[in-house]
Design a protein around this motif. Sequence first.
Motif, PDB file in Angstrom:
ATOM      1  N   GLN A  86       0.836  -1.204   0.000  1.00 26.17           N
ATOM      2  CA  GLN A  86       0.000   0.000   0.000  1.00 26.17           C
ATOM      3  C   GLN A  86       0.872   1.256   0.000  1.00 26.17           C
ATOM      4  OE1 GLN A  86      -2.174  -1.486   3.402  1.00 26.17           O
ATOM      5  NE2 GLN A  86      -4.091  -1.416   2.219  1.00 26.17           N
ATOM      6  N   ILE A  87       1.999   1.184   0.668  1.00 28.95           N
ATOM      7  CA  ILE A  87       2.969   2.293   0.628  1.00 28.95           C
ATOM      8  C   ILE A  87       3.462   2.459  -0.809  1.00 28.95           C
ATOM      9  CG2 ILE A  87       5.175   3.168   1.494  1.00 28.95           C
ATOM     10  CD1 ILE A  87       3.200   2.889   3.785  1.00 28.95           C
ATOM     11  N   SER A  88       3.791   1.340  -1.450  1.00 36.37           N
ATOM     12  CA  SER A  88       4.266   1.371  -2.838  1.00 36.37           C
ATOM     13  C   SER A  88       3.219   1.983  -3.765  1.00 36.37           C
ATOM     14  CB  SER A  88       4.608  -0.036  -3.320  1.00 36.37           C
ATOM     15  OG  SER A  88       5.634  -0.579  -2.542  1.00 36.37           O
ATOM     16  N   TYR A  89       1.964   1.629  -3.556  1.00 34.96           N
ATOM     17  CA  TYR A  89       0.868   2.165  -4.381  1.00 34.96           C
ATOM     18  C   TYR A  89       0.811   3.692  -4.261  1.00 34.96           C
ATOM     19  CZ  TYR A  89      -3.821   3.606  -5.646  1.00 34.96           C
ATOM     20  OH  TYR A  89      -4.880   4.278  -6.202  1.00 34.96           O
ATOM     21  N   VAL A  90       0.870   4.203  -3.041  1.00 37.50           N
ATOM     22  CA  VAL A  90       0.803   5.650  -2.822  1.00 37.50           C
ATOM     23  C   VAL A  90       2.022   6.336  -3.453  1.00 37.50           C
ATOM     24  CG1 VAL A  90       0.858   7.467  -1.065  1.00 37.50           C
ATOM     25  CG2 VAL A  90      -0.636   5.492  -0.773  1.00 37.50           C
ATOM     26  N   LEU A  91       3.182   5.740  -3.290  1.00 36.81           N
ATOM     27  CA  LEU A  91       4.383   6.326  -3.864  1.00 36.81           C
ATOM     28  C   LEU A  91       4.296   6.404  -5.383  1.00 36.81           C
ATOM     29  CD1 LEU A  91       7.124   4.659  -1.650  1.00 36.81           C
ATOM     30  CD2 LEU A  91       6.378   7.051  -1.593  1.00 36.81           C
ATOM     31  N   SER A  92       3.759   5.371  -6.013  1.00 31.68           N
ATOM     32  CA  SER A  92       3.708   5.356  -7.478  1.00 31.68           C
ATOM     33  C   SER A  92       2.597   6.240  -8.038  1.00 31.68           C
ATOM     34  CB  SER A  92       3.551   3.927  -7.996  1.00 31.68           C
ATOM     35  OG  SER A  92       2.304   3.392  -7.592  1.00 31.68           O
ATOM     36  N   THR A  93       1.525   6.430  -7.289  1.00 29.54           N
ATOM     37  CA  THR A  93       0.403   7.221  -7.826  1.00 29.54           C
ATOM     38  C   THR A  93       0.414   8.682  -7.382  1.00 29.54           C
ATOM     39  OG1 THR A  93      -1.029   6.548  -5.983  1.00 29.54           O
ATOM     40  CG2 THR A  93      -1.127   5.223  -8.010  1.00 29.54           C
ATOM     41  N   ARG A  94       0.941   8.970  -6.208  1.00 34.28           N
ATOM     42  CA  ARG A  94       0.844  10.332  -5.681  1.00 34.28           C
ATOM     43  C   ARG A  94       2.180  11.060  -5.560  1.00 34.28           C
ATOM     44  NH1 ARG A  94      -4.234  10.184  -1.576  1.00 34.28           N
ATOM     45  NH2 ARG A  94      -5.471   8.715  -2.777  1.00 34.28           N
ATOM     46  N   PHE A  95       3.255  10.352  -5.793  1.00 35.05           N
ATOM     47  CA  PHE A  95       4.582  10.965  -5.725  1.00 35.05           C
ATOM     48  C   PHE A  95       5.353  10.681  -7.010  1.00 35.05           C
ATOM     49  CE2 PHE A  95       3.210  10.616  -1.369  1.00 35.05           C
ATOM     50  CZ  PHE A  95       3.594  11.819  -0.827  1.00 35.05           C
ATOM     51  N   SER A  96       4.725  10.946  -8.127  1.00 29.50           N
ATOM     52  CA  SER A  96       5.338  10.685  -9.432  1.00 29.50           C
ATOM     53  C   SER A  96       6.096  11.922  -9.916  1.00 29.50           C
ATOM     54  CB  SER A  96       4.256  10.299 -10.443  1.00 29.50           C
ATOM     55  OG  SER A  96       3.323  11.345 -10.568  1.00 29.50           O
ATOM     56  N   ASN A  97       6.857  11.759 -11.007  1.00 31.96           N
ATOM     57  CA  ASN A  97       7.622  12.870 -11.574  1.00 31.96           C
ATOM     58  C   ASN A  97       6.734  14.030 -11.976  1.00 31.96           C
ATOM     59  OD1 ASN A  97       9.947  11.468 -11.218  1.00 31.96           O
ATOM     60  ND2 ASN A  97      10.236  10.941 -13.362  1.00 31.96           N
ATOM     61  N   ASP A  98       5.583  13.727 -12.582  1.00 30.70           N
ATOM     62  CA  ASP A  98       4.711  14.815 -13.031  1.00 30.70           C
ATOM     63  C   ASP A  98       4.072  15.557 -11.868  1.00 30.70           C
ATOM     64  OD1 ASP A  98       1.664  13.024 -13.988  1.00 30.70           O
ATOM     65  OD2 ASP A  98       3.118  12.632 -12.412  1.00 30.70           O
TER      66      ASP A  98
END
Length: 151
Positions: free
Chosen positions: A41-53
């Motif tokens: 779930q941490i990984s999910y948040v990192l990939s969706t809400r902390f992206s380059n864009d």
Amino acid sequence: MSVLADKIEQFILHKLLEEEEENIILRRNELADELECAPSQISYVLSTRFSNDKGYLVESRRGSGGFVRIIRLTPKKEDRTPVLMKERLPAVRVTVDDLDVLLFRLIKQHSLTNREAILMHHTFSALFDEVDDEAQRMAVVSQILQHLNLR
């Protein structure tokens, strides 16, 4: 999942705001234990809400000595509005203290004078005292920050 994702995102953003540097290093398993969730779930948040864009770079190492490094990317010179303030509806609850941290950073970057920061602090304090609707408050805060002529 969205309530948990919001909680994880809020926790990470507050950690970023507390740090003097523009990055933080977290241990995925320790963070999952602290927030009582699965590391995925941490990984999910990192990939969706902390992206380059969205203005972040995430480095991840797995394994026993693994870590997650979250780096806030420096805004381009012509667009120095903080990434947090660009969204119309905030994913996290922003406080006057959070805005004071932002103002302090802008002073350190020589983007604001002390006097301008004090005036903005009092403006934000009055706004938070008078307007109860958080979305409305953040819309005003976003507009103010977007219209700053940051040096």
